[in-house]
Design an enzyme around this catalytic site. Structure first.
Site, PDB file in Angstrom:
ATOM      1  N   HIS A  25      56.131  63.981  32.634  1.00 61.82           N
ATOM      2  CA  HIS A  25      55.797  62.663  33.210  1.00 61.82           C
ATOM      3  C   HIS A  25      57.081  61.866  33.312  1.00 61.82           C
ATOM      4  O   HIS A  25      57.579  61.328  32.322  1.00 61.82           O
ATOM      5  CB  HIS A  25      54.786  61.920  32.330  1.00 61.82           C
ATOM      6  CG  HIS A  25      54.337  60.609  32.895  1.00 61.82           C
ATOM      7  ND1 HIS A  25      53.033  60.195  32.820  1.00 61.82           N
ATOM      8  CD2 HIS A  25      54.988  59.611  33.528  1.00 61.82           C
ATOM      9  CE1 HIS A  25      52.907  59.003  33.389  1.00 61.82           C
ATOM     10  NE2 HIS A  25      54.096  58.634  33.829  1.00 61.82           N
ATOM     11  N   HIS A  27      59.573  59.076  35.821  1.00 63.33           N
ATOM     12  CA  HIS A  27      59.824  58.196  36.961  1.00 63.33           C
ATOM     13  C   HIS A  27      61.308  58.264  37.316  1.00 63.33           C
ATOM     14  O   HIS A  27      62.166  57.977  36.474  1.00 63.33           O
ATOM     15  CB  HIS A  27      59.446  56.751  36.623  1.00 63.33           C
ATOM     16  CG  HIS A  27      57.989  56.563  36.358  1.00 63.33           C
ATOM     17  ND1 HIS A  27      57.086  56.284  37.348  1.00 63.33           N
ATOM     18  CD2 HIS A  27      57.284  56.628  35.192  1.00 63.33           C
ATOM     19  CE1 HIS A  27      55.874  56.177  36.824  1.00 63.33           C
ATOM     20  NE2 HIS A  27      55.963  56.384  35.522  1.00 63.33           N
ATOM     21  N   LYS A 111      48.179  62.668  41.181  1.00 59.75           N
ATOM     22  CA  LYS A 111      48.161  61.577  40.212  1.00 59.75           C
ATOM     23  C   LYS A 111      47.099  60.546  40.563  1.00 59.75           C
ATOM     24  O   LYS A 111      47.069  60.018  41.673  1.00 59.75           O
ATOM     25  CB  LYS A 111      49.535  60.891  40.167  1.00 59.75           C
ATOM     26  CG  LYS A 111      49.638  59.702  39.199  1.00 59.75           C
ATOM     27  CD  LYS A 111      49.414  60.138  37.762  1.00 59.75           C
ATOM     28  CE  LYS A 111      49.481  58.960  36.797  1.00 59.75           C
ATOM     29  NZ  LYS A 111      50.853  58.618  36.413  1.00 59.75           N
ATOM     30  N   HIS A 148      46.336  58.261  34.826  1.00 57.76           N
ATOM     31  CA  HIS A 148      46.699  57.059  34.076  1.00 57.76           C
ATOM     32  C   HIS A 148      45.394  56.481  33.545  1.00 57.76           C
ATOM     33  O   HIS A 148      44.604  55.907  34.292  1.00 57.76           O
ATOM     34  CB  HIS A 148      47.413  56.041  34.973  1.00 57.76           C
ATOM     35  CG  HIS A 148      47.840  54.809  34.231  1.00 57.76           C
ATOM     36  ND1 HIS A 148      49.161  54.520  33.970  1.00 57.76           N
ATOM     37  CD2 HIS A 148      47.120  53.797  33.673  1.00 57.76           C
ATOM     38  CE1 HIS A 148      49.232  53.384  33.282  1.00 57.76           C
ATOM     39  NE2 HIS A 148      48.003  52.928  33.099  1.00 57.76           N
ATOM     40  N   HIS A 186      50.256  59.953  28.812  1.00 57.65           N
ATOM     41  CA  HIS A 186      50.681  58.937  27.842  1.00 57.65           C
ATOM     42  C   HIS A 186      49.515  58.378  27.018  1.00 57.65           C
ATOM     43  O   HIS A 186      49.263  57.178  27.017  1.00 57.65           O
ATOM     44  CB  HIS A 186      51.471  57.807  28.514  1.00 57.65           C
ATOM     45  CG  HIS A 186      50.901  57.259  29.790  1.00 57.65           C
ATOM     46  ND1 HIS A 186      49.594  56.866  29.935  1.00 57.65           N
ATOM     47  CD2 HIS A 186      51.496  57.022  30.987  1.00 57.65           C
ATOM     48  CE1 HIS A 186      49.395  56.409  31.153  1.00 57.65           C
ATOM     49  NE2 HIS A 186      50.539  56.497  31.816  1.00 57.65           N
ATOM     50  N   ASP A 259      57.328  59.498  30.288  1.00 58.65           N
ATOM     51  CA  ASP A 259      57.049  58.278  31.052  1.00 58.65           C
ATOM     52  C   ASP A 259      58.281  57.388  31.081  1.00 58.65           C
ATOM     53  O   ASP A 259      58.187  56.153  31.115  1.00 58.65           O
ATOM     54  CB  ASP A 259      55.841  57.530  30.471  1.00 58.65           C
ATOM     55  CG  ASP A 259      55.304  56.445  31.406  1.00 58.65           C
ATOM     56  OD1 ASP A 259      55.631  56.490  32.615  1.00 58.65           O
ATOM     57  OD2 ASP A 259      54.569  55.560  30.934  1.00 58.65           O
TER      58      ASP A 259
END
Length: 358
Positions: A25, A27, A111, A148, A186, A259
């Site tokens: 995960h 970004h 996602k 999420h 997460h 994350d």
């Protein structure tokens, strides 16, 4: 296999050899930010599941291919890294496009962002009935859904969003779509850990580095600390301890998803600051610290390097990395430059003695 090899000064230094880990995960953003943060991950990680919440989002196979090309173009010469692409699920996502993107090998997951749940999630899903055909296609082809897991209804307390999501959204979704493979991303609560454990072979959960370290006191006591603000927000200490027990358990259903979420300091230190902790730079050092505290260094390789590939049905990496425990605390950069912006590196608030060798 993980090996913990004491040095001659065993009480001061040691080395830990792991298969090269993956981040399930991550970004990376785009443009100057992408160029700045990508080396921080590629230095230690072989692969990463890349989040699609750009503006506009990465919602089609063609957009995922273009984003992958931009990532590889930004990779410094001499670094090896494989971006594992995802699609941003919208209420207009085409099941045929998902099928084709998965069949090509480009896309490894889709996602699900509940609309309004986190950064750039305004285009997410509000009505699950509108994505039933996509979910059924994914179940058929065994393409994982990364979730999420928070509700966004205003009457639900922010600290309860994950637990309510499990009961009202995730469990009904999974019951309605048999065979759908789901990653609870997460997780932050005892309820999330318990549900992951009870969910069977088609359910897994990622745990971040910062949620193993932070509880909500770190964020709020003595003043608001914007660089500890993330979504899902850090919870009570009992939840942090449950996450530590899960991460260090060796159970195959739990694996690393950092994350790591870079934002410019001017948007973190702001009256309406962005959510996210940037942990790519020092995650492996912090994980070694946590696992050592829990007496579980022999299980770090499973969490960081083995369990994720097994769930995603990919081979584990053959390359190895070495972590060294040093007598003096390791120093990390406080910030990294991203064009004309600065990004603050996560500060755990305690001395760290583990470093990646080399």
């Amino acid at each position: 296999m993980t090996s913990l090899a004491p040095s001659p000064a065993a009480n001061l230094t040691a080395s830990l050899t792991l298969r090269r880990p993956d981040d399930w995960h991550l970004h990376l953003r785009d443009g100057a930010m992408l160029a700045a943060v990508l080396p921080e991950t590629a230095r230690h990680f072989a692969r990463a599941i890349i989040m699609p919440n750009l503006v506009p989002p990465v919602a089609t196979g063609a957009e995922a291919a273009a984003y992958r090309d931009r990532i590889l173009a930004a990779l410094p010469e001499g670094m090896a890294f494989e971006p594992l692409m995802t699609l941003y699920l919208t209420e207009t996502t085409d099941p045929a496009d998902v099928r084709a993107a998965a069949a090509s090998g480009l896309v490894k997951a889709v996602k699900l962002y509940p609309a309004g749940a986190t950064t750039n999630s305004h285009g997410g899903v509000r009505d699950l009935d509108k994505v039933r055909a996509v979910l059924e296609t994914m179940a058929e082809i065994a393409l994982p859904l990364c979730v999420h897991g928070e509700v966004t209804t205003p009457e639900v307390d922010i600290f309860d969003r994950e637990a309510v999501f499990i009961d009202t959204v995730l469990d009904p979704l999974r019951r309605a779509t048999p065979g759908l493979r789901v990653v609870m991303e997460h997780v932050t609560t005892t309820q999330g850990v318990a549900y992951a454990r009870a969910g069977g072979p088609d359910l897994a959960a990622t745990i971040t580095t910062h949620h193993l370290i932070l509880n909500r006191n770190h964020l709020l006591v003595g003043g608001i600390r914007p660089h500890y603000y993330c979504l899902p927000v850090a919870k009570r200490e009992e939840h942090r301890l449950a996450l530590r027990a899960a991460a260090t358990s060796g159970e195959g259903r739990f694996f690393l998803g950092t994350d790591s979420a870079p934002h410019p300091d001017r948007l973190k230190e702001h009256p309406c600051g962005c959510a996210g902790c940037f942990t790519a730079t020092n995650t492996l050092s912090l994980l070694a610290h946590v696992f050592e505290e829990e007496g579980a260094l022999d299980r770090l390789e499973a969490f960081a390097s083995l369990n994720g590939p097994a769930f995603y049905r990919l081979p584990a990496n053959e390359d190895r990395i070495v972590l060294e425990r040093r007598a003096a605390p390791v120093t990390f950069p406080a910030k990294i430059a991203a064009g004309d912006e600065w990004v603050t590196v996560f500060d755990p608030g305690f001395p760290v003695h583990w470093a990646v060798a080399g």
